[in-house]
Design an enzyme around this catalytic site. Structure first.
Site, PDB file in Angstrom:
ATOM      1  N   ASP A 254      19.857  -4.264  -8.209  1.00 48.89           N
ATOM      2  CA  ASP A 254      20.637  -3.315  -7.401  1.00 48.89           C
ATOM      3  C   ASP A 254      19.869  -2.909  -6.148  1.00 48.89           C
ATOM      4  O   ASP A 254      18.655  -3.122  -6.051  1.00 48.89           O
ATOM      5  CB  ASP A 254      20.936  -2.084  -8.268  1.00 48.89           C
TER       6      ASP A 254
ATOM      7  N   ASP B 135      31.681  -0.923  -6.520  1.00 49.29           N
ATOM      8  CA  ASP B 135      31.600   0.139  -7.526  1.00 49.29           C
ATOM      9  C   ASP B 135      32.993   0.643  -7.870  1.00 49.29           C
ATOM     10  O   ASP B 135      33.160   1.444  -8.785  1.00 49.29           O
ATOM     11  CB  ASP B 135      30.752   1.311  -7.005  1.00 49.29           C
TER      12      ASP B 135
HETATM   13  C1  GLA Z   1      24.916   1.445  -8.304  1.00 48.56           C
HETATM   14  C2  GLA Z   1      25.616   0.262  -8.936  1.00 48.56           C
HETATM   15  C3  GLA Z   1      26.276   0.680 -10.220  1.00 48.56           C
HETATM   16  C4  GLA Z   1      25.229   1.238 -11.154  1.00 48.56           C
HETATM   17  C5  GLA Z   1      24.471   2.383 -10.492  1.00 48.56           C
HETATM   18  C6  GLA Z   1      23.297   2.826 -11.321  1.00 48.56           C
HETATM   19  O1  GLA Z   1      25.824   2.385  -7.879  1.00 48.56           O
HETATM   20  O2  GLA Z   1      26.534  -0.295  -8.063  1.00 48.56           O
HETATM   21  O3  GLA Z   1      26.947  -0.402 -10.817  1.00 48.56           O
HETATM   22  O4  GLA Z   1      24.345   0.225 -11.515  1.00 48.56           O
HETATM   23  O5  GLA Z   1      23.989   2.006  -9.216  1.00 48.56           O
HETATM   24  O6  GLA Z   1      22.570   3.820 -10.723  1.00 48.56           O
END
Ligand code: GLA
Length: 739
Positions: free
Chosen positions: A478, A548
């Site tokens: 990420d 997301d």
């Molecule tokens: C980001 C990612 C999510 C999740 C969060 C965790 O927003 O896109 O899918 O992994 O971080 O903090």
């Protein structure tokens, strides 16, 4: 043969199955662009296409040739300062401060195959599938060379371009900017199609006619970004999914980029694709050439579907890690939206056990397993297990998951650091910040200086140890904030503007080392969802977390937009709980799955909380997906109805197997309509002469009937009024099978 070189006339003709790309050496030694479009015959010269007329009030190349006026010549890689006043492809500053270049053609080299780069992601191809032409340009007085590279992939109608700068002298030359590709087109009768958005609303399609002046999309976020995507197209105004010309452009890069289109005084169009000239400068020394990232150019005269399909095939053969390119991706459960930071081993085990019962194949432990991280304010950089949550260690937890017969995946955010962390106590100088300036937080966190090799070494060691300890199958990498106060303690004064590019090279270095050391571990990239959905990432991580936003309706839009430039197997797509966490919207479990099926499928909710009816449904969905997984992930993708155009109330798409024996289409209705019109959906990509059955119909149909006359779709959703679910955001699947 795909590259035809005429050494007498110095005409270069790059021919693919359906396209021709022609350029030639001009009288002054510069390279002129002749033609890019539908395939034409190879000839010795195209004098007619290169006709020059003298125009008033325009400077000429020299006194003998008043008609040779650089400002209206179509060029391959333009400099600035010698009469072409359009935006240049590159600019170099000499030690005395002058910014004039005079590069002339000095030969070519043609090789079979396409080679990778050492420190950057790049396309590749063997001797049968690709041919690479290098054009050597020399500026004798500055002692510089530029090598323009054209890799031709004839089967996919793709040409990959890049430029390499070489300093043969001993003085330091400064590259002010260097695009990867320039394309000058003879007219401006095009629409500019790009994919814009925001966090949780990525890659919405926009289409606007070209106009005089400059139009561009780009990023200065040191990431390709949620806001714009490097993939853009130029399309003729009448081009649609199934007919008309379109040229696609993309960049194999994950940092700052600029895709710029300039329409000049004579309505010719100049396209520039590459690293954003802002926030960039590069010191070119004798010993180390500068290589731009690669730009991908693709041509279709059969509309957008054809272009997207060509690109999807091209990436799966020539960009994505071949170990995974065609490997079916596991159905996963991710605990993020189920628990956020609030979990312990017991809670996770109950989710994993339930997941296994329902047929899920991989458990992904998201954020919060390391350091002392109970919210997003701490611990980034501390890549060791939080013993409060996993008293017996993460290896032990992973063993239990594996013993259950599930694969195990883990979340990392390698590039980040929290102030409250062990790492910060030890290495505060690894954090990017500018001396004497306050640091701007993003999601309570800061960024590590990835241009510093010690940082990359540290991350490699820590992450490798966890991968080994947990016998990891999958990494979700990420990156949750953009970079501010760009400054590196590791770079001297003069090299600070190199930092944004060096940062990305550091990211690639880490990706490269980890994927080489752990070839069986599949990587998924993520940047707060779709903030780094680009070809640079896809080279290492064959799939990305698309957004997301898991709301079915929003996801449908995002996946629809994304599908123009990227394949379904690149898109992570999960079913989550309702009301949806990002939009508060309620959609049915069916619709949520009907959207997520068209990607790498998974669940991101607390399945232990499902009622009996939904559990049964989920079990069915998983069975269904497994049955058609190959088709969903790797089938030929056709867009049928565009939710960004017209009523915006409907979307439809479908996937078709290579042998055209199987297909699945989906139609999504945004708002329900009373007394709706009679509707026939027209499928695509079927064999006109084959007979098919649709769902459980008794009747069978020829492919031509289904594609040209269509298939009746009832508009009365629930005739007996039994299901008390919202009729908005409804969806239907059509499973089409050869009989
Ligand atoms: C980001 C990612 C999510 C999740 C969060 C965790 O927003 O896109 O899918 O992994 O971080 O903090």
């Amino acid at each position: 043969m795909t590259v035809h070189v005429n050494e007498d006339t110095n005409v270069f003709h790059l021919q693919t199955k359906n396209s021709s790309y022609v350029f030639q050496v001009l009288g002054n030694g510069d390279i002129g662009q002749v033609y890019y479009g539908k395939r034409i015959h190879v000839r010795d010269s195209y004098a007619n296409l290169m006709t020059m007329e003298r125009r008033d009030a325009t400077v000429a190349y020299n006194l003998e040739h008043p008609e040779f006026q650089p400002d209206h010549i179509k060029r391959e890689y333009a400099d600035f300062g010698r009469g072409d006043f359009r935006f240049p492809a590159f600019q170099i500053t000499s030690p005395d401060g002058n910014r004039i270049s005079d590069f002339r053609y000095a030969g070519y080299k043609l090789t079979r195959g396409k080679f990778r780069f050492e420190d950057m992601p790049a396309t590749f191809g063997d001797k049968e599938s690709a041919e690479t032409l290098i054009i050597k340009l020399v500026d004798f007085s500055a002692n510089l060379e530029i090598h323009l590279s054209y890799a031709v992939f004839p089967d996919d109608d793709v040409i990959v371009r890049s430029a390499k700068f070489i300093n043969n002298g001993n003085s330091l030359m400064e590259i002010n900017h260097a695009f990867s590709a320039q394309l000058d087109l003879p007219d401006n009768d095009y629409d500019f199609v790009h994919f814009s958005g925001a966090w949780a609303r990525e890659r919405h399609m926009e289409r606007t006619p070209l106009r005089s002046g400059v139009q561009s999309v780009g990023s200065l976020r040191t990431a390709s970004s949620h806001q714009e995507n490097p993939f853009v197209m130029l399309a003729r105004p009448h081009t649609n999914e199934n007919s008309g010309e379109a040229i696609g452009f993309n960049l194999v890069y994950s940092g700052n980029f600029l895709d710029q289109v300039e329409v000049d005084q004579f309505a010719t169009t100049r396209v520039l694709i590459g690293i954003n000239p802002n926030e960039f400068r590069w010191g070119l020394t004798h010993s180390s050439p500068f290589q731009t990232p690669e730009a991908v150019l693709a041509y279709s005269d059969q509309g957008f579907n054809q272009l997207s399909q060509n690109l999807a095939t091209f990436y799966s053969k020539h960009l994505v890690n071949q170990r995974f390119a065609k490997q079916e991706r596991p159905i996963l459960i991710n605990n993020w939206e189920a628990t956020y930071f609030d979990f312990n081993e017991d809670k996770l085990m109950t989710i994993a056990k339930d997941a296994k019962k329902l047929g899920i194949e991989m458990f992904v432990l998201d954020d919060g397993w390391f350091g002392k991280r109970d919210d997003d304010t701490t611990s980034l950089g501390d890549w060791f297990t939080d013993k409060r949550k996993f008293p017996k260690g993460l290896g032990h937890f992973a063993d239990q998951i594996h013993d259950m017969g599930l694969k195990f995946g883990l979340w990392f955010e390698p590039e980040m650091i929290s102030i409250e962390s062990e790492l910060y106590k030890e290495h505060s100088n690894w954090m990017i910040n500018a001396v004497g300036r306050p640091s701007t937080p993003g999601r309570n966190q800061f960024v590590l200086d990835m241009s510093y090799s010690e940082v990359v070494d540290y991350l490699y060691d820590k992450i490798s140890a966890v991968i080994k300890e947990t016998k990891l199958d999958y990494v979700k990498w990420d990156m949750n904030r953009y970079i501010t106060e760009m400054f590196s303690y590791a770079l001297p004064y003069g090299q600070q503007p190199e930092m944004p590019h060096r940062y990305i090279l550091g990211v690639y270095d880490l990706y490269d080392r980890l994927t080489q050391s752990f070839p069986d571990v599949m990587f998924e990239s993520c940047a707060s969802g779709g903030g780094r959905f680009d070809l640079g990432m896809m080279y290492y991580a064959p799939q990305a977390w698309t957004s997301d936003d898991t709301d079915a309706y929003e996801r449908m839009l995002i996946q629809y937009g994304t599908s123009y430039g990227y394949s379904q197997s690149m898109m992570g797509a999960h079913v989550s709980a309702v009301p949806n966490d990002q939009t508060g919207r309620i959609t049915s479990l069916d619709t949520r799955a009907n959207v997520a099926y068209f990607g790498d499928f998974g669940y991101e909710l607390d399945i232990t909380k499902l009622n009996k009816r939904d559990r049964a449904k989920v079990e069915e969905q998983i069975k269904f997906y497994k049955q058609y997984r190959k088709l969903f992930q790797f089938g030929k993708f056709y867009r049928l109805s565009n939710p960004f155009e017209g009523s915006k109330n409907v979307a439809a798409w479908m996937v078709v197997s290579d042998d055209q024996s199987e297909a699945i289409a989906a139609r999504y209705q945004v708002l329900n309509q009373p007394q709706a019109n009679y509707l026939r959906i027209k499928f695509a990509g079927l064999d006109p002469d084959k007979e098919y059955r649709v769902n459980d119909d008794e009747e069978t149909y020829f492919g031509d009937e289904l594609m040209n006359a269509g298939y009746f779709v009832s508009q009365i959703l629930d005739p007996d009024k039994k299901v008390r679910e919202s009729a908005d955001f409804s969806s239907r699947l059509f499973v089409i099978k050869e009989v």
